[in-house]
Enzyme design. Structure first.
Site, PDB file in Angstrom:
ATOM      1  N   ARG A 403      -7.704  -3.000  -2.910  1.00 13.86           N
ATOM      2  CA  ARG A 403      -6.670  -2.231  -2.199  1.00 13.86           C
ATOM      3  C   ARG A 403      -7.313  -0.922  -1.786  1.00 13.86           C
ATOM      4  O   ARG A 403      -7.732  -0.131  -2.627  1.00 13.86           O
ATOM      5  CB  ARG A 403      -5.469  -1.937  -3.108  1.00 13.86           C
ATOM      6  CG  ARG A 403      -4.741  -3.173  -3.598  1.00 13.86           C
ATOM      7  CD  ARG A 403      -3.443  -2.777  -4.309  1.00 13.86           C
ATOM      8  NE  ARG A 403      -2.992  -3.813  -5.205  1.00 13.86           N
ATOM      9  CZ  ARG A 403      -2.304  -4.890  -4.831  1.00 13.86           C
ATOM     10  NH1 ARG A 403      -2.013  -5.051  -3.554  1.00 13.86           N
ATOM     11  NH2 ARG A 403      -1.931  -5.794  -5.712  1.00 13.86           N
ATOM     12  N   HIS A 463     -11.614  -8.839  -8.171  1.00 17.16           N
ATOM     13  CA  HIS A 463     -10.860  -7.681  -8.640  1.00 17.16           C
ATOM     14  C   HIS A 463     -11.780  -6.589  -9.165  1.00 17.16           C
ATOM     15  O   HIS A 463     -11.330  -5.483  -9.473  1.00 17.16           O
ATOM     16  CB  HIS A 463      -9.880  -8.135  -9.733  1.00 17.16           C
ATOM     17  CG  HIS A 463      -8.807  -7.163 -10.048  1.00 17.16           C
ATOM     18  ND1 HIS A 463      -8.725  -6.517 -11.261  1.00 17.16           N
ATOM     19  CD2 HIS A 463      -7.757  -6.722  -9.313  1.00 17.16           C
ATOM     20  CE1 HIS A 463      -7.666  -5.725 -11.272  1.00 17.16           C
ATOM     21  NE2 HIS A 463      -7.064  -5.821 -10.109  1.00 17.16           N
TER      22      HIS A 463
END
Length: 712
Positions: A403, A463
């Site tokens: 993100r 991640h």
């Protein structure tokens, strides 16, 4: 230090069944379902702790309102993903049972019971606590019945000029079937009487509220007698609903909102992940219904009509005393200029190590750097990339992006580096939930700048938070590395607590280089020296380190800090360590499936959750190792998905000063006596309170005082 708890009446009321303790002499079965809390119910409890912040006078009033809204936002995602997943299991006959032993049908019933109680309390807090306190501060939500003639005239003009041109009322008849409504959109069901121009007598209509319009509008000062006066879009539509149906009588107008399944399902053998994801994003807005929110004054026959249309039952119905989407009330903070009712601003500090250095490379070469955001500035991470982009000695940059934001400074630095001819590779995780569209745009922007973009490994979300910079120095190549517990998002770095670690350690640089090789290329897993990485070594290494502490017996010490603990093998290892006498403190913000303080099972394990101004997001694994501590920071929580089906990294902190600093930070959280909630053996959480004559200690406030240039 003595700490008192709030009474059970002030704690989380939703708890699992009473604990059954094995009689003395019997072996405690680690696999027994009663030794584990349910994941979904634990997540609901975290949301409840967020809601309780709305009642805490230690927070400024507008921020207390924000907590009430965050509770709604969290519940939205909970229903979109977790509840939707349980319903899918039932729909397709793929029921699975976790270690807690609850069946999906049983769990859905319990979720409904708990969520109804929590939402009822939420609206009670809003209507009977927050709104009256805002009124005292001269901030008013002006209801239709309270409009003055001048305000009513202004609303009529706003309706005619801003709402009427974009609203599309839909009468329900054989040629106008029930519309396909967008996920979480505000809508109105309208009861009509009479015939329209074509002689149709429909009886009902649906009015979708325009998504382009704000849900809360500030009335101009010239039609008010002072203060800040706000009016809901829903009030305006209610007041002028008759104008949407000329010549017909509007007998009732009631707001409702449908929450849909928003999880994306992608096959593992895709040929083009980006194209498949674009197609799935279109369907997210129209997934199966999972929850219906309706104004509590809506007649029962209309409620039943909506339930039938969406294929839902009474269990999925939430009748509320107020707006059906409280998340949008967060706009109050932007519409009202009252800094005295919000958190004070603070200036994140920059450590002395880099404050006096022009070159980030010189500073990192001198010694590793550890930053704790948001107390310490995120800008050094951006500066590292900017300097790398401009430095002629830098040959290559590689970075993972989960993100970030398509318009971030991080992205600009990568694009600049590529334009300057450097080899830049970005591993972008397209499937970061609810950031998929933004990440697709990000990928396109970077590709246009000449960045090599890859999407990681299908079936394993990337991640890990990694930057690798290759620089030529004195005739040899040196690798500089950034590893983090959080995302490369400057906005999040102001509200999430996360660690950033920068080093030029050769072994770590070599490990990170190998990880990027695995992500961008093909081949067997390479031997890694210092890092633990999922899905290959992280899970096993954590268990082995827990077992090593168990071997130290009562001299063992474990402190874990992360967002969630659900993975059964990790929990069992912690139970065994507790049985061996190891002292264990778990600082877990959200979900915890481990049951602490159970005699002969987990009596040496304490679990606490910190909820405050910032979202606790750091992941730290501390192992005492009989006085020679091993400490790791990580991108991974102790969840099945993180440890077994994602690309994650845990990295060692070896510099003695940094190890001591991390231990000090953890001790601050363990000393918190006002923003910490302690998990009990029965599943309830009790909030700590200072004992008589004990000084109030809030971990986040203390870290603000220690680390920032200006506290707030």
């Amino acid at each position: 230090m003595k700490t008192e708890f709030l009474s059970v009446a002030d704690s989380d009321q939703s708890v699992p069944a009473p604990l059954e303790v094995a009689p003395v002499g019997e072996t405690v079965q680690l696999e027994a379902s009663e030794n584990y809390f349910n994941r979904e119910l634990s997540q609901l409890q975290f949301n409840y702790r967020v809601l309780k912040q709305a009642l805490d006078p230690a927070h400024p009033l507008i921020n207390r309102l924000t907590y009430c809204c965050i509770f709604s936002s969290n519940l939205d995602e909970f229903f979109e993903i977790r509840v939707a997943g349980l319903r899918q299991q039932l729909k397709y006959g793929r029921e699975t049972v976790g270690v807690d032993g609850m069946l999906p049908e049983q769990l859905l019933a319990e979720i409904s019971r708990v969520a109804h109680d929590y939402i009822h309390e939420q609206y009670d807090i809003l209507n009977n606590v927050l709104i009256p306190e805002l009124e005292k501060e001269n901030i008013h939500f002006v209801r239709r019945r309270e409009w003055t003639p001048a305000q009513a005239d202004w609303v009529r003009t706003y309706f005619d000029e801003e709402i009427l041109p974009v609203v599309s009322p839909i009468g329900l008849d054989p040629s106008h079937p029930f519309p396909r409504l967008v996920n979480k959109s505000l809508n109105f069901i309208v009861e009509l009487d009479g015939k329209d121009a074509f002689g149709r007598e429909t009886g009902m209509a649906i009015v979708p509220a325009p998504r382009s319009l704000p849900r809360l509008v500030r009335l101009p000062d010239n039609v008010c007698s002072g203060g800040d006066n706000l009016v809901f879009l829903s009030s305006m539509i209610h007041a002028h609903a008759d104008e949407l149906f000329p010549g017909m009588e509007v007998k009732g107008c009631y707001q409702f909102r449908l929450t849909r399944n928003a999880d994306l399902e992608l096959e593992d053998d895709l040929e083009d992940l980006a194209s498949a994801l674009r197609g799935e994003l279109l369907s997210r807005r129209f997934g199966d219904g999972v929850r219906l929110e309706v104004a509590d004054n809506c007649p029962d026959e209309m409620v039943q009509f909506l339930l039938r249309e969406f294929g839902l039952t009474e269990r999925d119905l939430y009748q509320v005393n107020g707006p059906v989407n409280l998340t949008r009330i967060m706009a109050v903070g932007e519409l009202v200029d009252r800094p005295d009712l919000s958190y004070s601003h603070f200036s994140p500090s920059i450590p002395r190590q880099i404050r006096s250095k022009d070159s980030m490379f010189d500073a990192i070469r001198k010694r590793p750097l550890l930053l704790l955001h948001p107390y310490e500035n995120f800008s050094p991470v951006v500066d590292l990339l900017r300097q790398a982009a401009k430095d002629p000695q830098v040959l290559a940059i590689r970075q993972t992006l989960y993100r970030t934001g398509a318009n971030s400074e991080v992205v600009e630095a990568l694009a600049d580096a590529a334009r300057r001819g450097k080899e830049v590779t970005a591993v972008i995780e397209l499937r970061a939930r609810f950031s998929e569209a933004e990440n697709l745009e990000l990928a396109s922007r970077l590709q246009e700048a000449g960045v090599i973009v890859v999407y990681g490994v299908v079936g394993y979300k990337t991640h890990a938070k990694m930057i690798l910079i290759v620089r030529r120095e004195e005739g040899r190549l040196r690798r500089y590395v950034h590893l983090g517990t959080g995302n490369y998002h400057a906005g999040n770095a102001r509200i999430y607590t996360d660690y950033s670690f920068m080093t030029c350690d050769e072994s770590i640089g070599d490990d990170v280089n190998k990880l990027f090789q695995q992500l961008t290329g093909m081949g067997k897993a390479l031997k890694i020296k210092k890092l633990f990485h999922a899905p290959f070594t992280l899970h096993n290494r954590l268990i082995s380190l827990i077992e090593r502490e168990a071997a130290h017996g009562s001299n063992g010490r474990i402190i874990f800090k992360f967002n969630a603990l659900t993975e059964p093998q990790i929990i069992k290892a912690l139970y065994r360590a507790s049985q061996a006498g190891v002292s264990i403190d778990l600082i877990i913000r959200g979900i915890c499936c481990l049951r602490p303080q159970v005699p002969r099972l987990s009596e040496n394990i304490r679990v606490r959750s910190i909820v405050g101004r910032f979202l606790e997001h750091t992941r730290v694994y501390y192992f005492g190792n009989d006085g020679k501590p091993d400490v790791y920071c990580a991108s991974a929580d102790a969840m099945e998905r993180n440890l077994l089906s994602r690309v994650e990294v845990a990295f060692p902190i070896e510099e003695p000063m940094l190890v001591a600093r991390l231990r000090d930070d953890l001790e601050v959280y363990l000393a918190d006596n006002c923003q910490s909630w302690v998990l009990q053996a029965d599943g309830s959480y009790l909030q700590n309170q200072p004992a008589d004559q004990e000084e109030r200690l809030a971990a986040q406030l203390l870290l603000l005082e220690r680390l920032t240039a200006k506290t707030g």
